[in-house]
Scaffold this motif. Structure first.
Motif, PDB file in Angstrom:
ATOM      1  N   ALA A  79       0.796  -1.227   0.000  1.00 42.28           N
ATOM      2  CA  ALA A  79       0.000   0.000   0.000  1.00 42.28           C
ATOM      3  C   ALA A  79       0.830   1.279   0.000  1.00 42.28           C
ATOM      4  N   ALA A  80       1.831   1.388   0.868  1.00 41.85           N
ATOM      5  CA  ALA A  80       2.577   2.649   0.996  1.00 41.85           C
ATOM      6  C   ALA A  80       3.323   2.989  -0.294  1.00 41.85           C
ATOM      7  N   THR A  81       4.015   2.024  -0.859  1.00 37.70           N
ATOM      8  CA  THR A  81       4.767   2.272  -2.095  1.00 37.70           C
ATOM      9  C   THR A  81       3.819   2.543  -3.256  1.00 37.70           C
ATOM     10  N   LEU A  82       2.774   1.750  -3.356  1.00 38.75           N
ATOM     11  CA  LEU A  82       1.787   1.927  -4.422  1.00 38.75           C
ATOM     12  C   LEU A  82       1.139   3.307  -4.331  1.00 38.75           C
ATOM     13  N   GLU A  83       0.768   3.712  -3.134  1.00 44.48           N
ATOM     14  CA  GLU A  83       0.151   5.029  -2.951  1.00 44.48           C
ATOM     15  C   GLU A  83       1.116   6.156  -3.309  1.00 44.48           C
ATOM     16  N   SER A  84       2.354   6.026  -2.912  1.00 50.59           N
ATOM     17  CA  SER A  84       3.351   7.053  -3.197  1.00 50.59           C
ATOM     18  C   SER A  84       3.563   7.222  -4.705  1.00 50.59           C
ATOM     19  N   ILE A  85       3.660   6.124  -5.411  1.00 45.92           N
ATOM     20  CA  ILE A  85       3.900   6.167  -6.863  1.00 45.92           C
ATOM     21  C   ILE A  85       2.695   6.739  -7.603  1.00 45.92           C
ATOM     22  N   ILE A  86       1.505   6.283  -7.278  1.00 48.94           N
ATOM     23  CA  ILE A  86       0.306   6.775  -7.964  1.00 48.94           C
ATOM     24  C   ILE A  86       0.060   8.241  -7.625  1.00 48.94           C
TER      25      ILE A  86
END
Length: 154
Positions: A79-86
């Motif tokens: 979640a954290a990495t995915l949210e940061s990238i998007i």
């Protein structure tokens, strides 16, 4: 007709096999979203940094990136990495003109006298932003609740 990647937010009790047998009318699907393959290919390099699992192989084996042609499972560790990238892509596209023109992949010409070139991808900025906002909403819930986000490739 453009190819699309599906994203499905489901309770963590929903297995890969159940998702494959179901459809969007399935009560276990909390939210779903389709995103153009052209957009996914454009941001693909950054998607390769996201921790995930490939449920078609082994649910327990950690991996990174999306399974372009298959299924990818994102959970709370993603979640954290995915949210940061998007979020970063959303912020970038907020600065684009209304007609968002991007450089696509190299295409070959069938005419031997004409060199190939890059395809031009065209989107409406607001459509892209809306899709990314919906995806971010799903990712936020993924990080806060005990859910899975499945990506179904082309």
């Amino acid at each position: 007709m453009s190819l699309e990647h599906g994203f499905f937010l489901v309770p963590n009790k929903v297995t890969y096999q159940e998702l494959m047998r179901s459809n969007e009318k399935n009560l276990d699907v909390i939210d779903s979203l389709d995103i153009s393959d052209d957009l996914i290919r454009y941001i693909a390099d950054s998607l390769n940094w996201i921790p995930c699992k490939n449920p078609a192989i082994l649910m327990t084996k950690e991996s990174v990136g999306i399974n372009y042609y298959g299924v990818t499972l994102f959970d709370q560790t993603s979640a954290a990495t995915l949210e940061s990238i998007i979020t970063a892509w959303h912020s970038l596209f907020m600065n684009s003109p209304e007609k968002l023109e991007l450089t696509g992949e190299f295409v070959h010409s069938s005419n031997k006298r004409v060199l190939g070139g890059r395809e031009r991808l065209e989107f409406r900025r607001n459509d892209v932003l809306e899709s990314l906002e919906r995806l971010l909403s799903m990712i936020t819930r993924l990080g806060e609740e005990d859910l899975y986000l499945y990506h179904l490739g082309i």
